[in-house]
Design an enzyme around this catalytic site. Structure first.
Site, PDB file in Angstrom:
ATOM      1  N   SER A 278      14.244 109.789 112.879  1.00 13.52           N
ATOM      2  CA  SER A 278      13.675 108.696 113.658  1.00 13.52           C
ATOM      3  C   SER A 278      13.531 109.168 115.106  1.00 13.52           C
ATOM      4  CB  SER A 278      14.568 107.447 113.537  1.00 13.52           C
ATOM      5  OG  SER A 278      14.053 106.382 114.299  1.00 13.52           O
TER       6      SER A 278
ATOM      7  N   TYR B 109       4.522 103.174 118.485  1.00 12.18           N
ATOM      8  CA  TYR B 109       5.436 104.213 118.007  1.00 12.18           C
ATOM      9  C   TYR B 109       6.807 103.660 117.591  1.00 12.18           C
ATOM     10  CZ  TYR B 109       8.303 108.485 118.200  1.00 12.18           C
ATOM     11  OH  TYR B 109       9.165 109.510 117.907  1.00 12.18           O
TER      12      TYR B 109
ATOM     13  N   LYS C 132       9.276 103.849 113.898  1.00 11.64           N
ATOM     14  CA  LYS C 132      10.571 104.526 113.831  1.00 11.64           C
ATOM     15  C   LYS C 132      11.706 103.543 113.530  1.00 11.64           C
ATOM     16  CE  LYS C 132       9.415 108.841 114.542  1.00 11.64           C
ATOM     17  NZ  LYS C 132       9.667 109.885 113.525  1.00 11.64           N
TER      18      LYS C 132
END
Length: 332
Positions: A172, A186, A190
């Site tokens: 991650s 983004y 993650k």
């Protein structure tokens, strides 16, 4: 009375240290193990492959660019510890077609045996203000960063459960622990890995399969250099509040935690603090780890508030500078 309480606390902590190894998973032996690394042609993924190869593992590298794969293969092979080790390269886009991913994993297993450890390291980052990012950017990052980890994991999990052994690692980011300015596309991709990892770990733990989520900080990789080309000013200034790590350092820690079966893998003091702050209902590998989280939570929350105040100040200054610049342009 205070001495009695202190003695009791010390005895309790010692007991935890004694009992802790009894509930920790047995470390995975890497010599002769088959390790699959997605995104293994460069950056953290390549360094993880090198680290595993140094410890005697057989490696399957998975990435899109065939030329980079072959270059990485030559570099990894320099670190062999015996003449039986093999580096297999497979060029495929792991985020597009599950059946294709399943087929290449089968090919790898036919050549090098069942997968003992899967490192999901393929990913990318694109930053920008929420309203400036194309909708396709959100779709692209979820596809690569999330589904690009789901597909390989789905392809290996059945065999791992049947063999009662295995490690699955999701790489991650610290941006997967807290949301930051410029990472509205983004960060969610993650963060999603954490939810997947927690649910999957609960399913596979009875089969002696362990899941690790790694949260590397900014790391000196080709991907990070490309990311910096389009970072908003605020995002760049926030990122500069911490140092940039070497990919070799990150890789060593991830491999170490995966071997031990640790659910969490963090780098440095900031990483440790973030992991303790965001542990929530995440599984622990030992009683000691859980106790440390309980003890440090309050102090780390105070420190985090100062960080958040600093980040908000950076964003406000950026907004003021932008407003002044726009006003000056209109005046001219």
């Amino acid at each position: 009375m205070l001495l009695l309480a202190a003695a009791f606390l010390v005895a309790f902590v010692l007991l935890l240290y004694m009992v802790s190894p009894l509930i920790s998973p047995k470390p995975l032996a890497l010599p002769g193990a088959h390790v699959v690394v997605t995104g293994g042609s460069s950056g953290i993924g390549k360094c993880i492959a090198i680290e595993c190869y140094k410890q005697g593992a057989f490696i399957t590298l998975v990435a899109r660019n065939e030329d980079k794969l072959l270059q990485a293969k030559k570099e990894i092979e320099k670190h062999s510890i015996n003449d039986k080790q093999v580096v297999l390269c497979i060029s495929v886009d792991i985020s597009q077609d599950y059946k294709q991913v399943e087929n290449v994993i089968k090919q790898a297993q036919e050549k090098l045996g069942p997968v003992d450890m899967l490192i999901n390291c393929a990913g990318m980052s694109l930053s920008g203000k929420f309203e400036d990012l194309e909708v396709s950017t959100f779709e692209k990052l979820m596809s690569i960063n999330y589904l690009g980890s789901v597909y390989p994991s789905r392809a290996v999990i059945t065999t791992m459960k049947e063999r009662r052994v295995g490690r699955i690692v999701f790489v991650s980011s610290q941006a997967g622990q807290l949301g930051l300015f410029g990472f509205t596309a983004y960060s969610p991709s993650k963060f999603a890995l954490r939810g997947l990892a927690e649910a999957l770990q609960m399913e596979v733990k009875p089969y002696n399969v362990y899941v690790t989520v790694a949260y590397p900080p900014d790391t000196d990789t080709p991907g990070f250099a490309k990311e910096n080309e389009t970072k908003p000013l605020e995002t760049r200034l926030i990122s500069e509040t911490t140092s940039v790590c070497k990919p070799e350092q990150v890789a060593k820690q991830i491999v170490k935690d995966a071997i031990q079966g640790n659910f969490n893998s963090s780098i440095g003091s900031d990483g440790y603090m973030l992991s303790a702050l965001t542990c929530g209902m995440a599984p622990v590998t030992s009683i000691t780890e859980g106790l440390q989280q309980v003890v440090t939570m309050g102090l780390f929350r105070i420190i985090a508030l100062f960080y958040l105040g600093s980040f908000d100040s950076i964003v406000r200054r950026g907004m003021m500078q932008r407003t002044e610049s726009e006003t000056a342009d209109k005046t001219d």
